[in-house]
Design an enzyme around this catalytic site. Structure first.
Site, PDB file in Angstrom:
ATOM      1  N   ARG A 183      28.792  49.457 -11.872  1.00  0.00           N
ATOM      2  CA  ARG A 183      29.183  51.154 -10.783  1.00  0.00           C
ATOM      3  C   ARG A 183      28.444  51.103  -9.638  1.00  0.00           C
ATOM      4  O   ARG A 183      27.457  50.563  -9.988  1.00  0.00           O
ATOM      5  CB  ARG A 183      29.722  51.964 -11.591  1.00  0.00           C
ATOM      6  CG  ARG A 183      28.545  52.799 -12.424  1.00  0.00           C
ATOM      7  CD  ARG A 183      28.580  54.055 -13.599  1.00  0.00           C
ATOM      8  NE  ARG A 183      27.319  54.988 -14.166  1.00  0.00           N
ATOM      9  CZ  ARG A 183      27.557  54.908 -14.613  1.00  0.00           C
ATOM     10  NH1 ARG A 183      27.791  56.109 -14.902  1.00  0.00           N
ATOM     11  NH2 ARG A 183      26.118  55.857 -14.973  1.00  0.00           N
ATOM     12  N   ARG A 190      20.863  62.911 -10.150  1.00  0.00           N
ATOM     13  CA  ARG A 190      22.001  63.503 -11.079  1.00  0.00           C
ATOM     14  C   ARG A 190      20.850  65.108 -10.685  1.00  0.00           C
ATOM     15  O   ARG A 190      19.708  65.115 -10.406  1.00  0.00           O
ATOM     16  CB  ARG A 190      22.322  63.144 -11.725  1.00  0.00           C
ATOM     17  CG  ARG A 190      22.364  62.195 -12.462  1.00  0.00           C
ATOM     18  CD  ARG A 190      22.209  61.858 -14.057  1.00  0.00           C
ATOM     19  NE  ARG A 190      22.582  59.876 -14.124  1.00  0.00           N
ATOM     20  CZ  ARG A 190      23.365  60.182 -14.473  1.00  0.00           C
ATOM     21  NH1 ARG A 190      24.575  60.805 -14.977  1.00  0.00           N
ATOM     22  NH2 ARG A 190      24.769  59.614 -14.243  1.00  0.00           N
ATOM     23  N   ASP A 264      23.301  66.815 -15.790  1.00  0.00           N
ATOM     24  CA  ASP A 264      22.982  65.654 -16.074  1.00  0.00           C
ATOM     25  C   ASP A 264      24.141  64.548 -15.863  1.00  0.00           C
ATOM     26  O   ASP A 264      23.595  63.436 -15.592  1.00  0.00           O
ATOM     27  CB  ASP A 264      22.702  65.248 -17.366  1.00  0.00           C
ATOM     28  CG  ASP A 264      23.479  65.056 -18.173  1.00  0.00           C
ATOM     29  OD1 ASP A 264      23.791  66.129 -19.078  1.00  0.00           O
ATOM     30  OD2 ASP A 264      23.895  64.252 -18.883  1.00  0.00           O
TER      31      ASP A 264
END
Length: 497
Positions: A183, A190, A264
Site C-alpha cells: 500500500r 496516525r 490508531d
C-alpha cells in the site's frame, strides 16, 4: 534490534527498478522506527496489480512481469537501497486507551516520488505483540480493491499497488492462505503516533513529529512571528480537523462504513486508512454496524462523524504539551461540525444535481434520508435511479424501490419543483458523475475472494475494471450493479485478518 536474516535478498545490480529513495519519515530516527527485515513467504504469485499506482511510483511499464519485483513486494527480497522499518504508535481502541501499539505486520520500505511504500502482512515486527505479522488473502484482496475503488470515487484514501499470494497457511477464525498487500500513501502517520509520544512525556520527540508533519504537508500552518510555536501547532490541529471533517463527509455521502475508527486508524492527512471490517451500505440503515466485533455499535454508520470528532479531541490532548492552551486547542476543533456539514451538503447537493447552494437544501436531504431509512432502500441503487430519472423524467423506477410510496412521492414532488427551472440535462449529468453505479459491496468482494482462493482471478479483474470507473455504465455488467442476493446480509466481517 538485530536485523532478521532473509535468504533471498535481491542484488541491486539485477533489480529491474532502482527507486530514488527520499529520507522521509525514517529520518526521524530510532525513537520512531525499528529496522526489521520482512519474513519470506514460499512460492509467491501475483493476485492483483494497479498499473495506475505503478505510474505514480515511477515503476517500469512491465513491472508486473518481473519476478524480482514479485519477490520484493512479497517480502522475499529487498528493493535496492531499501531499509525496511516498523513504526511505533499508541492509541485508543473502541474508546479505551490501549497503550503502545505499532506496525505489527506492516513494514515501510521507503519513500519515493513523495509516496511511502508499505508492505502489509510481511511478518512479525517488534510491535506484533501476540500476532504473527501476517495478512490473509481475504483481507488483502478487500483492502486492495477498496483502496483503489475509493480513489476512483473521489474519496481521500491510501492506495494499493498490488497483492501477492502464497500457499503458506495462516490461522485465523479458520485456516487461510497468506498474502501481502503493498500500500501507498504520502504518509501513514496516525493520530496514535502523537498520542504515543505525549503519553510517554517524550515532548521533544512529539515536537519533532509535529514539525515534520507541518513542514511536509501543512506549511501554511506556520504562523509568522510565532516564537513559541503554540499558534502554529493549534493551526495544525485545526487543519487536520478540517481534512478529517471532509473525509467523513465523503464516507457519509457514498454510504461507506469504516468499521473500526480507533485513533490508531486515523490518518493525519485525512485519508481513509486501514481497510478492515468496512462495508458499503446495501439498504440504508443509519445505525448499521458493519463490524461484528463492535458489540456496542460505537462505529455504526451514523456515528462516524461524532466518533471522528472524539478522535480529534484525543489528538488535541496529545498536542497539548505543544499548544499549551486549552482554549486554543478547543478553538482549533470548534469548526469541525460546521466543516463537516458544509462538506456533506456540498456532496449531497451534487448527488441531487444542484450546482449551487439553495435555502432548504439541508431539509430536502434530511427528508429523503428519512424516507430511505423507513424501508431501508438500497443506497447506491436509489441515487443512480434518481440520476437517470432526472434525465428521462420517468420516476417510476425510483418509486418502484418503495412499498409505501406516499413518502417518496411527496419528496419527489419537492425535488421536481426544485428542478423546474433548471437545465435537466446539466442536472442529470452532475448526478451521474456524483452517484456511482458500482461500489465494492461485500458480496462482490466475497465472490472475487472465493474465486481467487481457487486460483481464478477473472472476477477480481472484472471488479477492478468496474470500480476504476464507477460512474460509467459498463454495458453487460448490470449484475454487478444490481440488488445484493439474500445471502449477502449474512456476511460477517470482523477485525480478524
Amino acid at each position: 534490534m538485530p536485523r532478521m536474516h532473509s535468504p533471498t535478498l535481491d542484488h541491486p545490480a539485477t533489480a529491474p527498478w532502482r527507486p530514488d529513495w527520499q529520507p522521509g519519515f525514517a529520518a526521524l530516527g530510532p525513537a520512531f522506527v525499528r529496522e526489521v527485515l520482512p519474513t519470506p513467504l514460499p512460492a509467491p504469485h501475483w493476485v492483483g496489480t494497479s498499473p495506475e499506482v505503478g505510474v505514480l511510483l515511477g515503476l517500469p511499464p512491465d513491472w508486473q512481469q518481473s519476478d524480482a519485483l514479485l519477490q520484493a513486494f512479497t517480502g522475499n527480497a529487498l528493493l535496492p537501497g531499501s531499509r525496511p522499518l516498523a513504526s511505533v504508535y499508541s492509541g485508543h481502541q473502541f474508546g479505551v486507551w490501549a497503550g503502545q501499539l505499532g506496525d505489527g505486520r506492516a513494514l515501510l520500505l521507503g519513500e519515493v516520488n513523495g509516496q511511502e511504500i508499505q508492505l502489509k502482512g510481511s511478518g512479525r515486527t517488534p510491535y506484533s505483540r501476540m500476532g504473527d505479522g501476517r495478512a490473509v488473502l481475504r483481507s488483502s484482496i478487500r483492502e486492495f480493491l477498496c483502496s483503489e475503488a475509493m480513489h476512483a470515487l473521489g474519496v481521500p484514501t491510501t492506495r494499493a499497488l498490488c497483492v501477492t499470494g502464497s500457499p503458506a497457511l495462516v490461522p485465523r477464525e479458520e485456516i487461510e492462505s497468506a498474502a501481502v498487500v503493498t500500500r501507498v500513501a504520502p504518509s501513514f502517520i496516525r493520530f496514535g503516533h502523537f498520542e504515543h509520544f505525549a503519553a510517554r512525556r517524550q515532548y521533544d520527540d512529539l515536537r519533532r513529529l509535529a514539525d515534520f508533519a507541518i513542514d511536509c504537508w501543512y506549511p501554511q500552518c506556520r504562523v509568522a512571528g510565532d516564537t513559541t510555536g503554540r499558534a502554529t501547532y493549534a493551526a495544525f490541529l485545526q487543519a487536520v480537523s478540517q481534512r478529517t471533517a471532509r473525509l467523513v463527509a465523503h464516507w457519509q455521502a457514498v454510504g461507506f462504513c469504516h468499521g473500526v475508527l480507533n485513533t490508531d486508524n486515523m490518518s493525519i492527512l485525512g485519508l481513509t486508512l486501514d481497510y478492515g471490517p468496512f462495508q458499503f451500505l446495501d439498504g440504508f440503515d443509519p445505525g448499521h454496524i458493519c463490524n461484528h466485533s463492535d458489540n456496542q455499535g460505537r462505529y455504526a454508520f451514523d456515528r462516524q462523524p461524532a466518533v471522528c470528532w472524539w478522535n480529534l479531541h484525543c489528538l488535541a490532548q496529545a498536542l497539548m504539551p505543544l499548544i499549551d492552551d486549552a482554549q486554543a486547542a478547543e478553538g482549533a476543533l470548534a469548526g469541525y461540525e460546521a466543516d463537516f456539514t458544509a462538506a456533506y451538503l456540498e456532496l449531497m447537493r451534487a448527488k441531487l444535481g444542484l450546482a449551487q447552494p439553495r435555502e432548504g437544501d439541508a431539509a430536502l436531504v434530511q427528508r429523503v434520508l428519512s424516507v430511505l431509512a423507513d424501508e431501508e432502500v438500497d443506497w447506491t441503487i436509489f441515487w443512480r435511479r434518481l440520476s437517470h430519472a432526472t434525465a428521462t423524467q420517468d420516476f417510476e423506477p425510483v418509486r418502484d424501490l418503495f412499498v409505501q410510496r406516499s413518502g417518496i412521492d411527496a419528496w419527489l414532488l419537492s425535488f421536481q419543483e426544485l428542478h423546474a427551472h433548471m437545465d435537466k440535462g446539466l442536472a442529470a449529468d452532475l448526478m451521474l458523475k456524483s452517484n456511482p453505479k458500482f461500489v465494492l459491496r461485500n458480496y462482490l468482494a466475497e465472490q472475487a475472494i472465493a474465486e481467487a482462493k481457487l486460483g481464478r482471478l477473472g472476477e477480481l479483474q472484472t471488479l477492478q475494471t468496474l470500480l476504476a470507473r464507477p460512474f460509467d455504465e459498463h454495458p453487460g455488467f448490470e449484475g454487478h450493479a444490481g440488488f445484493p442476493p439474500d445471502w449477502a446480509s449474512r456476511i460477517s466481517i470482523s477485525c480478524s485478518s
